[in-house]
Each structure stands twice: as structure tokens, then as C-alpha cells.
Design a protein around this motif. Sequence first.
Motif, short mmCIF file in Angstrom:
data_model
loop_
_atom_site.label_atom_id
_atom_site.label_comp_id
_atom_site.label_asym_id
_atom_site.label_seq_id
_atom_site.Cartn_x
_atom_site.Cartn_y
_atom_site.Cartn_z
N ALA A 293 5.59 7.59 -24.69
CA ALA A 293 4.61 8.06 -25.66
C ALA A 293 5.24 8.25 -27.03
CB ALA A 293 3.99 9.38 -25.18
N SER A 294 6.49 8.66 -27.07
CA SER A 294 7.16 8.89 -28.36
C SER A 294 7.31 7.61 -29.17
CB SER A 294 8.54 9.53 -28.14
OG SER A 294 9.48 8.57 -27.66
N GLN A 295 7.27 6.46 -28.49
CA GLN A 295 7.39 5.17 -29.16
C GLN A 295 6.05 4.43 -29.27
OE1 GLN A 295 10.38 4.47 -30.67
NE2 GLN A 295 10.67 6.57 -29.92
N GLY A 296 4.97 5.12 -28.92
CA GLY A 296 3.65 4.54 -29.06
C GLY A 296 3.20 3.68 -27.91
N GLY A 297 3.96 3.64 -26.82
CA GLY A 297 3.56 2.81 -25.68
C GLY A 297 2.46 3.41 -24.85
N LEU A 298 2.28 4.73 -24.96
CA LEU A 298 1.23 5.44 -24.22
C LEU A 298 0.61 6.45 -25.17
CD1 LEU A 298 0.11 5.90 -21.23
CD2 LEU A 298 1.67 7.85 -21.16
N SER B 86 18.06 4.01 -20.65
CA SER B 86 18.72 2.86 -21.27
C SER B 86 18.38 1.58 -20.51
CB SER B 86 20.24 3.07 -21.28
OG SER B 86 20.59 4.16 -22.09
N VAL B 87 18.42 1.64 -19.19
CA VAL B 87 18.07 0.48 -18.37
C VAL B 87 16.62 0.08 -18.61
CG1 VAL B 87 17.67 -0.28 -15.99
CG2 VAL B 87 19.81 0.88 -16.59
N ILE B 88 15.74 1.06 -18.64
CA ILE B 88 14.31 0.76 -18.83
C ILE B 88 14.07 0.14 -20.20
CG2 ILE B 88 12.04 1.82 -19.14
CD1 ILE B 88 12.87 3.81 -16.91
N TRP B 89 14.60 0.77 -21.26
CA TRP B 89 14.37 0.22 -22.60
C TRP B 89 15.02 -1.15 -22.76
CZ3 TRP B 89 10.43 1.94 -24.76
CH2 TRP B 89 10.13 3.30 -24.89
N GLY B 90 16.20 -1.32 -22.19
CA GLY B 90 16.88 -2.60 -22.29
C GLY B 90 16.14 -3.72 -21.60
N ASP C 133 7.55 -3.04 -28.09
CA ASP C 133 7.76 -3.35 -26.68
C ASP C 133 7.40 -2.19 -25.75
OD1 ASP C 133 8.96 -5.85 -27.43
OD2 ASP C 133 10.77 -4.71 -27.96
N ALA C 134 7.10 -1.01 -26.33
CA ALA C 134 6.91 0.18 -25.51
C ALA C 134 5.71 0.07 -24.57
CB ALA C 134 6.75 1.41 -26.40
N VAL D 295 6.90 -1.48 -16.47
CA VAL D 295 6.52 -2.90 -16.47
C VAL D 295 5.16 -3.02 -17.15
CG1 VAL D 295 7.84 -3.47 -14.40
CG2 VAL D 295 5.49 -2.71 -14.17
N ALA D 296 4.87 -4.20 -17.66
CA ALA D 296 3.61 -4.41 -18.37
C ALA D 296 2.42 -4.28 -17.43
CB ALA D 296 3.61 -5.79 -19.02
N HIS D 297 1.32 -3.71 -17.97
CA HIS D 297 0.09 -3.68 -17.20
C HIS D 297 -1.08 -3.73 -18.18
CE1 HIS D 297 1.06 0.54 -18.08
NE2 HIS D 297 -0.21 0.81 -17.98
N PRO D 298 -2.24 -4.21 -17.74
CA PRO D 298 -3.32 -4.56 -18.65
C PRO D 298 -3.80 -3.42 -19.54
CG PRO D 298 -3.71 -5.52 -16.50
CD PRO D 298 -2.52 -4.63 -16.36
N GLN D 299 -3.96 -2.20 -19.01
CA GLN D 299 -4.52 -1.13 -19.80
C GLN D 299 -3.63 -0.76 -20.97
OE1 GLN D 299 -7.59 0.29 -19.59
NE2 GLN D 299 -7.01 1.27 -21.50
N LYS D 300 -2.33 -0.67 -20.74
CA LYS D 300 -1.43 -0.33 -21.83
C LYS D 300 -1.33 -1.46 -22.84
CE LYS D 300 2.43 1.82 -21.10
NZ LYS D 300 3.72 2.20 -20.48
N GLU D 301 -1.43 -2.69 -22.40
CA GLU D 301 -1.44 -3.80 -23.34
C GLU D 301 -2.67 -3.71 -24.25
OE1 GLU D 301 -1.25 -7.10 -20.73
OE2 GLU D 301 0.94 -7.20 -20.71
#
Length: 236
Positions: free
Chosen positions: A73-78, A135-139, A219-220, A225-231
Motif C-alpha cells: 500500500a505504501s507504494q500504491g499497489g493496494l 527484498s525477495v518479493i520486491w525483487g 510494479d507494486a 503475484v499479479a491478479h486482475p483486481q489490483k491491475e
Amino acid sequence: MVRRAVAEALGTAFLLAAVVGSGIMGERLAAGNMAIALLANTIATGAMLVALILTFGPISGAHFNPAVTLADASQGGLPWREVPFYIAAQIAGAFAGVAASHLMFGEPVFFASRHVRAGGPQLFSEFIATFGLLSVIWGCTRLRSSAAPFAVGAYITGAYWFTSSTSFANPAVTLARVASDTFAGIRPADAPGFIVAELAGAMAATLLFRWLVPSLPRDAANVVVAHPQKEANHAR
């Protein structure tokens, strides 16, 4: 939102069932050999993480972790308005998973842990464990989101062994393990320090990757992993 909350709750419940249940099974079968018990706990948890992220990721992103949700959420992904639903579902699912594992092994539904996990080294371990996880997740999110389930499972499998705390790396997991006086438990008095260290580790990793990868907010939407609602949210 309801579907995503249910996915987060179910995924976190199965994760805790794996953590606590495999801990009970490992301890019972290991005849006092804690290394064998930890190995059983590690393999079950890492394998379940891969399966659960692959299963629920396309629905909710498979956070299963308030630290991941807050970082995303802090990066705007949610959107921030959805964060309380994610975190409430994760915590509820975590306690449900603990209860289910206890019932499967004939233990009380909930009973306060007496497992001491205190001191600076353990808190630093939780900081490092969560820093590494984010780090693993963001990378992976940036270029290889499809690899994230395997990378996260592999990381947690390794982190069980290189951290003195056995890598909780998840505030919901920490809270729920308070209610399990088993191999996987943690004393209520020790949980707040773990949670603070976990959130600090997640924040530090996110800030670092925001500097390493300035395009991170773009990319957030793909965390974990990518999913339709967040996209769709990201597109708006």
C-alpha cells in the motif's frame, strides 16, 4: 473485495495450519531431536507457501502477511482503504489455522504459549528475516512475478535456519502463534517486539528498493503475484 478477503483468510489459515501442525507432528515424531523437528517444520512451511501463493495469488495477490500488505500500500499497489480488510482477514485466518491444527492433533483450541523467544538477537533476526522477505518479493515483482511463489517459499525455507528466531517474518503469524503452546509458539510477552521488528524490516526493505528501483510503484500492483483486481486498481 469480499472474494479477496476470503482468499487472504483461507491462505493465511492454511499457512498457520502448516506451521503449527507440522511443528506438532515433527516434535512428536522426532523423539527429542529438535533439529529433525525443525527440519520437518521448515519443509512443510516452505512447500505450503509455494502452493498457497500459486492457489490464491491470482485472486488476492497472496499477501498472507500484514507487513507485505502495508509495504504494498505504501507504494500504491493496494489502495489504503482496502488495507484494513486485508489485515483483518489475515489475522482472522491465522487464528483459524492455529485452531484447526490444534483440533487435528487433539490439543486445546487455543492455549497461551510459554515458548520464550526474547532478547536482542531474536529481535534482530526478525528484522533481518522480514527485510529479506520483502527484498525477495520486491525483487521478483519487478521482472519475474511468476517466480515469486517459488522464491518466497525458498527464502522462508532458508530463513528458518539462518535466523535465531526461525523467521516468523509476519505479524499475523506472530499474533496467532501466541495462542499455541507447541513447538511453533511464542510467549505473549515476546510478540510485540517481534511485530515491531517485522514491520521495521519490511519498511527498510521497501525504502531500499524504492531507491534501487525508482519505478517500484509502477510494479507494486503485482505484489506478491499479479491478479486482475489490483491491475485494474493500478490502471485507474
